[in-house]
Design a protein around this motif. Structure first.
Motif, short mmCIF file in Angstrom:
data_model
loop_
_atom_site.label_atom_id
_atom_site.label_comp_id
_atom_site.label_asym_id
_atom_site.label_seq_id
_atom_site.Cartn_x
_atom_site.Cartn_y
_atom_site.Cartn_z
N VAL A 97 0.84 -1.20 0.00
CA VAL A 97 0.00 0.00 0.00
C VAL A 97 0.87 1.26 0.00
N MET A 98 2.07 1.15 0.56
CA MET A 98 3.02 2.27 0.59
C MET A 98 3.62 2.58 -0.78
N LEU A 99 3.43 1.68 -1.73
CA LEU A 99 4.13 1.82 -3.00
C LEU A 99 3.99 3.19 -3.67
N PRO A 100 2.76 3.71 -3.82
CA PRO A 100 2.64 5.03 -4.46
C PRO A 100 3.36 6.13 -3.66
N ILE A 101 3.41 5.95 -2.35
CA ILE A 101 4.09 6.93 -1.51
C ILE A 101 5.61 6.83 -1.71
N ASP A 102 6.11 5.62 -1.83
CA ASP A 102 7.53 5.42 -2.14
C ASP A 102 7.87 6.02 -3.50
N LYS A 105 8.04 9.56 -3.47
CA LYS A 105 9.01 9.99 -2.45
C LYS A 105 8.38 10.91 -1.40
N ARG A 106 7.19 10.47 -0.91
CA ARG A 106 6.49 11.31 0.06
C ARG A 106 6.90 11.01 1.49
N GLN A 110 5.68 10.00 7.42
CA GLN A 110 4.62 11.01 7.39
C GLN A 110 3.29 10.40 6.97
N ASN A 111 3.34 9.28 6.24
CA ASN A 111 2.11 8.73 5.68
C ASN A 111 1.65 7.45 6.35
N LEU A 112 2.37 7.04 7.39
CA LEU A 112 2.05 5.78 8.05
C LEU A 112 0.61 5.75 8.57
N LYS A 113 0.18 6.86 9.17
CA LYS A 113 -1.17 6.87 9.75
C LYS A 113 -2.23 6.76 8.65
N ARG A 114 -2.03 7.54 7.58
CA ARG A 114 -2.94 7.47 6.43
C ARG A 114 -3.08 6.04 5.93
N VAL A 115 -1.92 5.40 5.75
CA VAL A 115 -1.93 4.06 5.18
C VAL A 115 -2.60 3.08 6.14
N HIS A 151 -2.23 7.66 -2.31
CA HIS A 151 -1.76 9.04 -2.56
C HIS A 151 -2.94 10.01 -2.55
N ASP A 152 -4.09 9.58 -2.01
CA ASP A 152 -5.26 10.43 -1.84
C ASP A 152 -5.71 11.06 -3.16
N PRO A 153 -5.98 10.22 -4.17
CA PRO A 153 -6.38 10.77 -5.47
C PRO A 153 -7.78 11.38 -5.40
#
Ligand code: ADP
Ligand code: ADP
Length: 226
Positions: A97-102, A105-106, A110-115, A151-153
């Protein structure tokens, strides 16, 4: 102004032997937060339209507007779910699930909670450290949905997302999708060749004709839901 607007969108595929008219004169608008289903027989251009919306393939005529901006032919802010989620087997559920964030390069921290919230939304909180091979087909598709939202599209595009699942799992996933839609307020465009699935899911169903794909009818479904 509508969130998504298609104006006379058409697509002709030029192949060696002939030109294939896949889509002709598609006009529609979709409001923010709507769940719209496009239904039609195989080959009527549903996937083509979705690829155009995703900016993965250019329309050969017409215009596409997103949030008041013309985006015809450019990549834009969408998440896409296809019939089967291609997950990376050596990555855990959370890492998939982290892939788009990786990729963007976000930053994972910072995005752990979102994910984690997304994993809860798709009911996979207890599986975040598992690997795809340990999950059922329906669960893998749910990982794909969480990943498409990572990535919150602005828009979630789903192309026969449950088509590869057995009937019972599919019904369950459709209920889950409605819940996800009701809680996330995402604008969702869902493609299927199943009329019952379309009627179950959406308030507005866009019915397409066989080749060349045109809009035959836009149905407002007004059924009471339990
Ligand atoms: P691209 O690499 O531009 O995404 P595709 O992978 O969609 O193109 O297709 C590559 C070629 O394969 C096309 O030019 C077309 O000739 C042929 N092709 C792909 N899908 C289909 C299809 N559904 N029907 C007919 N021909 C197809
Ligand atoms: P659907 O998703 O409704 O099944 P598609 O959008 O995949 O329909 O295809 C619409 C039409 O365009 C079909 O006739 C298909 O064979 C053709 N087509 C799709 N992709 C290509 C391609 N890359 N090249 C040539 N023809 C294609």
């Amino acid at each position: 102004q509508p969130f998504i607007r298609a104006l006379g969108v058409g697509k002709v595929y030029g192949t060696k032997d002939e030109d294939v008219i896949a889509l002709e004169d598609i006009n529609l608008h979709i409001d923010q937060g709507e769940l719209v289903v496009i239904v039609g027989p195989s080959g009527c251009g549903k996937s083509t339209f979705m690829r155009i919306l995703a900016g993965l393939t250019p329309a050969t005529s017409g215009e596409l507007w997103l949030k008041g901006e013309q985006v015809t032919g450019s990549r834009h802010d969408v998440g896409v779910v296809f019939q089967s989620a291609v997950l990376f087997p050596w990555r855990t559920v959370l890492e998939n699930v982290m892939l788009p964030i990786d990729v963007q390069k976000r930053g994972r921290k910072q995005n752990l909670k979102r994910v984690k919230d997304l994993l809860a939304l798709v009911g996979l909180s207890d599986f975040e450290n598992r690997y795809p091979a340990e999950l059922s087909g329906g669960m893998q598709q749910r990982v794909g949905i969480a990943r498409a939202l990572a990535h919150d599209p602005a828009i979630l595009l789903m192309d026969e997302p449950f088509g590869a699942l057995d009937a019972m799992t599919r019904d369950h996933m459709n209920v889950e999708l409605q819940r996800l839609w009701a809680t996330s307020h995402k604008t969702i465009l869902f493609i299927t060749h199943s009329i019952p699935e379309a009627v179950f899911l959406a308030d507005r169903v866009i019915v397409m004709t066989p080749r060349p794909g045109r809009i035959a009818e836009i149905m407002d479904i007004d059924l009471p839901r339990e």
